[in-house]
Write a protein that holds these residues in place. Structure first.
Motif, PDB file in Angstrom:
ATOM      1  N   PRO A 193      -6.338   1.870  -7.511  1.00 34.55           N
ATOM      2  CA  PRO A 193      -5.747   3.371  -7.534  1.00 34.55           C
ATOM      3  C   PRO A 193      -6.267   4.367  -6.698  1.00 34.55           C
ATOM      4  O   PRO A 193      -7.711   4.288  -6.322  1.00 34.55           O
ATOM      5  N   ILE A 194      -5.460   5.384  -6.191  1.00 32.99           N
ATOM      6  CA  ILE A 194      -5.949   6.453  -5.819  1.00 32.99           C
ATOM      7  C   ILE A 194      -5.514   7.618  -6.531  1.00 32.99           C
ATOM      8  O   ILE A 194      -3.995   7.669  -6.349  1.00 32.99           O
TER       9      ILE A 194
ATOM     10  N   GLU B 108       0.722  -1.182  -0.267  1.00 30.98           N
ATOM     11  CA  GLU B 108       0.167  -0.120  -0.059  1.00 30.98           C
ATOM     12  C   GLU B 108       0.973   1.078   0.198  1.00 30.98           C
ATOM     13  O   GLU B 108       1.909   1.173   0.632  1.00 30.98           O
ATOM     14  N   TYR B 109       0.510   2.237  -0.662  1.00 33.81           N
ATOM     15  CA  TYR B 109       1.100   3.613  -0.999  1.00 33.81           C
ATOM     16  C   TYR B 109       0.212   4.546  -0.962  1.00 33.81           C
ATOM     17  O   TYR B 109      -1.097   4.528  -1.218  1.00 33.81           O
TER      18      TYR B 109
ATOM     19  N   TYR C   6      -0.727   6.251  -3.348  1.00 31.98           N
ATOM     20  CA  TYR C   6      -1.386   6.405  -4.680  1.00 31.98           C
ATOM     21  C   TYR C   6      -2.201   5.036  -5.056  1.00 31.98           C
ATOM     22  O   TYR C   6      -2.701   4.689  -5.845  1.00 31.98           O
ATOM     23  N   GLY C   7      -2.276   4.283  -3.945  1.00 32.90           N
ATOM     24  CA  GLY C   7      -3.114   3.103  -4.128  1.00 32.90           C
ATOM     25  C   GLY C   7      -2.486   1.582  -3.569  1.00 32.90           C
ATOM     26  O   GLY C   7      -1.315   1.572  -2.824  1.00 32.90           O
ATOM     27  N   LYS C   8      -3.033   0.521  -3.805  1.00 30.40           N
ATOM     28  CA  LYS C   8      -2.671  -0.829  -3.443  1.00 30.40           C
ATOM     29  C   LYS C   8      -2.042  -1.503  -4.524  1.00 30.40           C
ATOM     30  O   LYS C   8      -2.863  -1.434  -5.568  1.00 30.40           O
ATOM     31  N   PHE C   9      -1.376  -2.365  -4.370  1.00 29.30           N
ATOM     32  CA  PHE C   9      -0.847  -3.091  -5.452  1.00 29.30           C
ATOM     33  C   PHE C   9      -0.690  -4.675  -5.128  1.00 29.30           C
ATOM     34  O   PHE C   9      -0.307  -5.087  -3.777  1.00 29.30           O
ATOM     35  N   GLY C  10      -0.892  -5.537  -5.899  1.00 30.34           N
ATOM     36  CA  GLY C  10      -0.860  -7.031  -5.738  1.00 30.34           C
ATOM     37  C   GLY C  10      -0.238  -7.589  -7.321  1.00 30.34           C
ATOM     38  O   GLY C  10      -0.542  -7.097  -8.334  1.00 30.34           O
TER      39      GLY C  10
END
Length: 130
Positions: free
Chosen positions: A124-125, A102-103, A105-109
């Motif tokens: 995304p954010i 999580e950052y 600007y959003g979550k990644f997987g």
């Protein structure tokens, strides 16, 4: 479950010389880049007030970011609910790689497709990019 993939979040590819590649694309195709690559801004189809981005980024040929894939490129897809989607994909027998990150600007997987390409999923954010 909500929609799975809602759009393309980015196109990432390996190259011998990322800076040279960014310069070439800037000169000949007008893609402006920073240290990470370029961003294309666009409006959400369902909410015309919402600005979104798609990333374009050349990576060094020896990047470990695409691992465990040995492919030359990786797609990043925008998704609506990453946690729910990864659980559904895992239940469907899709290989999930690593842990959610999580950052601001959003979550990644990440998942692997049947031919060994790593696919990045991004919830995304969009605000930090705009």
């Amino acid at each position: 479950m909500k929609k799975r993939v809602t759009g393309i979040g980015g196109i990432f590819f390996k190259t011998e010389d990322p800076e040279k590649m960014k310069s070439w694309y800037n000169k000949h195709l007008g893609i402006e880049s920073d240290q990470y690559g370029g961003l294309f801004k666009w409006r959400d189809h369902e909410d015309k007030e919402k600005e979104c981005t798609t990333a374009w980024s050349p990576f060094s040929k020896d990047t470990k970011y695409f691992g465990p894939s040995d492919k030359e490129y990786m797609f990043n897809y925008r998704v609506e609910n990453l946690v729910e989607l990864l659980a559904a994909l895992k239940a469907e027998g899709v290989e999930v790689v690593g842990e959610i990150e999580e950052y601001e600007y959003g979550k990644f997987g990440w998942i692997m497709d049947p031919e060994g390409r790593k696919i990045e999923l991004w919830e995304p954010i969009d605000a930090p990019f705009l």
